[in-house]
Scaffold this active site. Structure first.
Site: not given
Ligand code: UD1
Length: 420
Positions: A22-23, A92, A116, A121, A307, A399
């Site tokens: 999915k990701n 998201r 979320c 996030r 995850d 999902r």
């Molecule tokens: C992706 C995955 C999700 C997984 C996560 C972490 C997808 C669609 N989803 O989510 O399943 O749980 O990676 O492996 O691929 N953060 C910030 N600022 C930002 C962005 C992120 O502080 O601008 C923080 C987040 O709050 C979190 C950490 O960085 O604490 C990692 O998040 P991130 O890797 O961005 O998660 P997603 O990409 O949203």
């Protein structure tokens, strides 16, 4: 709304095949916005999230047709740059249309995805990276409005308080492939799904090196063309199935696994004493002896995946002894603890730690799924528990897990749906 009923206590046995990731599928579908040519994406899992992404692409002017895992994307009437709150707020990952829209059209208006249940996030890293490429970004009325006369390559450090960001790396990489000059993303996410996106972009004509490492180098090109790509297997689904075999003390052959993506999880399963046999891309898991508790800390890839945190907690909750599970990516991602405790688990949450005292057995109970991976954790607990577990809000499972119910049923689980 449906709830899932599980009558636990069956040792799972047989064969099961892992679906596409999915990701990886979500950003790769978004990347088709970078071209007007047709693209064919194969191995796309049939999920609520992948169907939401197709709806978003259609709302942006694409045609998206899905048939048995193949998704054909083409341009119907030229791409528009507006991604509406109604769609983005449901998932998201929709926010990853921002990078390709900006790259292709040099303008985008995309709804902020909002909070979320697994914690705050933010999207600061996404915006920092796109600004570094010379985009002018403002936030108005809950929307990110991004514009650029021209995107220019840059050196960008994308690390945040919790390490690298998967979707921020995806967004910046998708904008940078059509920027002029060279971009280096430092502290880039190394997740296999990010590398799979880079592989697809390269097939479209992008010049990318270093994907899968913390330093991604991109040499911008003027134009990308259509391409065909097959999505990598879902390492989180594979991991969840491994734990289903172990928690039921079963004997299961899991097919379509890329072992090089499973290091963080397999290391812990081996430490716990699981019997694992690997043959080509398949793995046989048998529970020959009682497992030992293990301490786990989640990290960005190649660490133990956040995850899989909820699912391993189910396994540890029935593994005699004490294990400490530390969440370093989303410190508030513990909504499943109270539900597991309702089933008889002994888990104490202390800040970003969960102290799990393994019990002899869990007992079936009505529980509620709060998010995608928490729903998988409750399914695992239900499979192991004595009696009947009913999991409400099971739409979360849809999902991210393709045909999970049918796959478990084929392995012998007693599982069915009822109306709430
Ligand atoms: C992706 C995955 C999700 C997984 C996560 C972490 C997808 C669609 N989803 O989510 O399943 O749980 O990676 O492996 O691929 N953060 C910030 N600022 C930002 C962005 C992120 O502080 O601008 C923080 C987040 O709050 C979190 C950490 O960085 O604490 C990692 O998040 P991130 O890797 O961005 O998660 P997603 O990409 O949203």
């Amino acid at each position: 709304m449906d709830k899932l009923i599980i009558e636990g206590g069956v040792k799972l046995s047989g064969e099961v095949t892992v679906s596409g990731a999915k990701n990886a599928a979500l950003p790769i579908l978004a990347a088709t916005l970078l071209t007007d040519d047709a693209c064919i994406i194969k191995g796309v899992p049939d999920l609520r999230d992948t169907s939401t992404m197709q709806k978003i692409l259609r709302s942006l002017g694409k045609t998206a047709e899905y048939d048995s895992g193949n998704c054909m994307i083409s341009s119907a009437k030229g791409t528009n740059h507006f991604a509406d709150y109604k769609l983005v707020s449901t998932m998201r990952a929709s926010f990853c249309v921002l990078g390709p829209l900006l790259g292709k059209l040099k303008k985008a208006k995309v709804s902020l995805p909002g909070g979320c249940v697994i914690g705050a996030r933010p999207v600061d890293l996404h915006l920092k990276g796109l600004r570094a490429l010379s985009a002018d970004i403002t936030i108005e009325g809950g929307y990110v409005i991004a514009k650029a006369d021209k995107l220019c390559g840059a050196r960008i450090y994308l690390g945040g308080a919790f390490g690298s960001s998967v979707l921020a790396t995806d967004n910046v990489m998708m904008a940078a492939v059509l920027a002029s000059g060279r971009t280096v993303i430092e502290c880039a996410a190394c997740e296999p799904e990010v590398a799979d996106l880079a592989e697809f972009l390269i097939k479209m004509g992008a010049k990318i090196k270093g994907h899968g490492t913390p330093a991604i180098e991109i040499e911008g090109v003027k134009h990308l063309h259509g391409a065909s790509h097959t999505i990598i297997p879902d390492r989180i689904e594979a991991g969840t199935l491994m734990l289903a075999a172990l928690i039921t003390e079963g004997d299961v052959l899991i097919k379509n696994i890329l072992f090089q993506h499973q290091g963080g999880l397999l290391d812990k399963l081996e430490e716990a004493g699981a019997s694992i046999t690997k043959v080509d891309s398949s793995m046989r898991l048998r529970c020959a002896k009682k497992l030992k508790p293990v301490n786990i800390t989640t990290f960005p890839y190649p660490g133990f995946p956040t995850d899989m945190q909820a699912q391993i907690m189910s396994l540890m909750s029935v593994t005699p002894g004490i294990s400490v599970i530390t969440e370093k990516v989303y410190p508030d991602r513990f909504m499943h603890v109270s539900e597991l405790n309702r089933m008889g688990a002994h888990i104490q949450k202390e800040g970003p730690y969960a102290i799990v005292e393994g019990v002899r057995e869990l007992s079936g109970a009505p529980v509620m799924a709060s998010d995608l991976r928490a729903s998988a954790c409750l399914v695992l607990a239900g499979l192991a528990a004595t009696g009947k577990t009913s999991i409400s809000r099971i739409y979360h499972l849809e999902r991210g897990y393709e045909n999970m119910e049918a796959k478990l049923e084929k392995l012998g689980a007693r599982v069915w749906r009822e109306k709430e």
